[in-house]
Enzyme design. Structure first.
Site, PDB file in Angstrom:
ATOM      1  N   LYS A  63       0.826  -1.281  -0.057  1.00  0.00           N
ATOM      2  CA  LYS A  63       0.016  -0.132  -0.159  1.00  0.00           C
ATOM      3  C   LYS A  63       0.941   1.141  -0.039  1.00  0.00           C
ATOM      4  CE  LYS A  63      -4.198  -2.065   2.256  1.00  0.00           C
ATOM      5  NZ  LYS A  63      -3.242  -3.168   2.903  1.00  0.00           N
ATOM      6  N   THR A  70       9.894   8.718  -4.226  1.00  0.00           N
ATOM      7  CA  THR A  70       9.941   7.487  -3.209  1.00  0.00           C
ATOM      8  C   THR A  70       9.402   6.260  -3.457  1.00  0.00           C
ATOM      9  OG1 THR A  70      10.244   9.497  -1.690  1.00  0.00           O
ATOM     10  CG2 THR A  70       9.705   7.274  -0.796  1.00  0.00           C
ATOM     11  N   THR A 117     -11.204  -0.448   3.652  1.00  0.00           N
ATOM     12  CA  THR A 117     -12.343  -1.219   4.270  1.00  0.00           C
ATOM     13  C   THR A 117     -12.661  -1.060   5.646  1.00  0.00           C
ATOM     14  OG1 THR A 117     -11.044  -3.131   4.120  1.00  0.00           O
ATOM     15  CG2 THR A 117     -12.588  -3.029   2.275  1.00  0.00           C
ATOM     16  N   GLY A 206      -8.470 -12.995   5.085  1.00  0.00           N
ATOM     17  CA  GLY A 206      -7.270 -13.113   6.064  1.00  0.00           C
ATOM     18  C   GLY A 206      -7.888 -13.997   7.386  1.00  0.00           C
TER      19      GLY A 206
HETATM   20  O1  C5P Z   1      -8.061 -10.456   8.332  1.00  0.00           O
HETATM   21  P1  C5P Z   1      -8.974  -9.881   7.027  1.00  0.00           P
HETATM   22  O2  C5P Z   1      -9.708 -10.800   6.065  1.00  0.00           O
HETATM   23  O3  C5P Z   1      -9.562  -8.539   7.701  1.00  0.00           O
HETATM   24  O4  C5P Z   1      -7.716  -9.275   6.013  1.00  0.00           O
HETATM   25  C1  C5P Z   1      -8.007  -8.546   5.010  1.00  0.00           C
HETATM   26  C2  C5P Z   1      -6.471  -8.393   4.369  1.00  0.00           C
HETATM   27  O5  C5P Z   1      -6.635  -7.364   3.171  1.00  0.00           O
HETATM   28  C3  C5P Z   1      -5.380  -7.712   5.119  1.00  0.00           C
HETATM   29  O6  C5P Z   1      -4.133  -8.357   5.160  1.00  0.00           O
HETATM   30  C4  C5P Z   1      -5.570  -6.276   4.961  1.00  0.00           C
HETATM   31  O7  C5P Z   1      -4.029  -5.503   5.085  1.00  0.00           O
HETATM   32  C5  C5P Z   1      -5.891  -6.419   3.440  1.00  0.00           C
HETATM   33  N1  C5P Z   1      -6.547  -5.023   2.983  1.00  0.00           N
HETATM   34  C6  C5P Z   1      -7.795  -4.550   3.578  1.00  0.00           C
HETATM   35  N2  C5P Z   1      -8.189  -3.474   2.839  1.00  0.00           N
HETATM   36  C7  C5P Z   1      -7.929  -2.905   1.888  1.00  0.00           C
HETATM   37  C8  C5P Z   1      -6.741  -3.433   1.337  1.00  0.00           C
HETATM   38  C9  C5P Z   1      -6.059  -4.531   1.824  1.00  0.00           C
HETATM   39  O8  C5P Z   1      -8.014  -5.206   4.299  1.00  0.00           O
HETATM   40  N3  C5P Z   1      -8.244  -1.843   1.474  1.00  0.00           N
END
Ligand code: C5P
Length: 234
Positions: A63, A70, A117, A206
């Site tokens: 992200k 950078t 989210t 996750g």
């Molecule tokens: O544990 P969970 O199912 O909430 O994990 C969601 C994964 O998706 C995490 O690794 C989080 O960093 C990633 N993510 C997110 N929202 C975003 C982008 C990525 O939850 N907008």
């Protein structure tokens, strides 16, 4: 696309041993694994090597959100890892997005994060976002599309609108997927089948898998739940 290509499992584990256990249990159900900053900072190229060594796609979820120079040099440093997907925040702006899209050493897929989210309207207002979240997500997706990103990350709630407007030009990746509605730090959540029905190309899962007694069973259930007849896919 096969369901195993749509499910992306977030390897948000403490260490490489934890990631290896998840890979062992779930590889038959998933072709791409996501590595976040926590595990990447700890394990570096070894965790990327582990995923790629299993013949799986590697999604490095950094992200990125910084000035163009950078972000560009970060991508250049990451090039030797040969990962398939990297994320960056669309809020980084047009110059940053265009410079990474044009970078020779970029990964095959650049995904732009719209609005996290974990945000609801109240949280968004606190950082100065006064438009309703769906409109903000659409505007950010439009910017990502105009700058040449391959896809966007948004919640399942906004996926259908993004799909309707940009289905020919953007892949849609939906995190915050829950087996049933639940509340934790994720606010804009959907079930696996809702995400797909709303137009997600990929779902990122996750904790529902990582914290399950049997990650294998949950991964298998997700595959069954998103294995809907092809004509139902948007
Ligand atoms: O544990 P969970 O199912 O909430 O994990 C969601 C994964 O998706 C995490 O690794 C989080 O960093 C990633 N993510 C997110 N929202 C975003 C982008 C990525 O939850 N907008």
């Amino acid at each position: 696309m096969k369901p195993e290509d749509r499910l992306i499992i977030a390897l948000d584990t403490k260490d490489i041993a934890g990631a290896e256990r998840i890979l062992d249990e779930t590889s038959e159900f998933c072709n791409t694994f996501k590595i976040g900053p926590g595990l990447f900072i700890k394990e570096g190229k070894d965790i990327v090597g582990l995923v790629k060594g299993r013949g799986k796609g590697c999604f490095l979820d950094l992200k990125l959100f910084d000035i163009p120079n950078t972000v560009l040099s970060t991508l250049e440093s990451a090039a030797h890892l040969n990962v398939d997907i990297i994320t960056l925040h669309i809020l980084g702006g047009e110059k940053m997005l265009r410079s990474v899209v044009d970078c020779d050493l970029r990964p095959k897929i650049l995904l732009g994060v719209t609005i996290l989210t974990s945000f609801d309207e109240k949280e968004a207002k606190r950082v100065g976002i006064n438009l309703p979240l769906p409109e903000t997500v659409i505007e950010l997706a439009r910017l990502g599309r105009d700058c040449g990103l391959n896809g966007v990350v948004c919640s399942g709630e906004e996926a259908s609108q993004v799909k309707e407007l940009f289905s020919n030009s953007l892949l849609i990746c939906v995190p915050a997927v829950r087996m049933k509605s639940s509340s934790d730090d994720q606010k804009r959540v959907v079930t696996p089948e809702q995400a797909i029905a709303n137009g997600a190309d990929y779902i990122v899962v996750g904790r529902p898998i990582l914290e399950a007694d049997s990650p294998k069973e949950v991964a298998s259930e997700i595959i069954k739940r998103i294995e809907i007849p092809i004509f139902l896919y948007p």
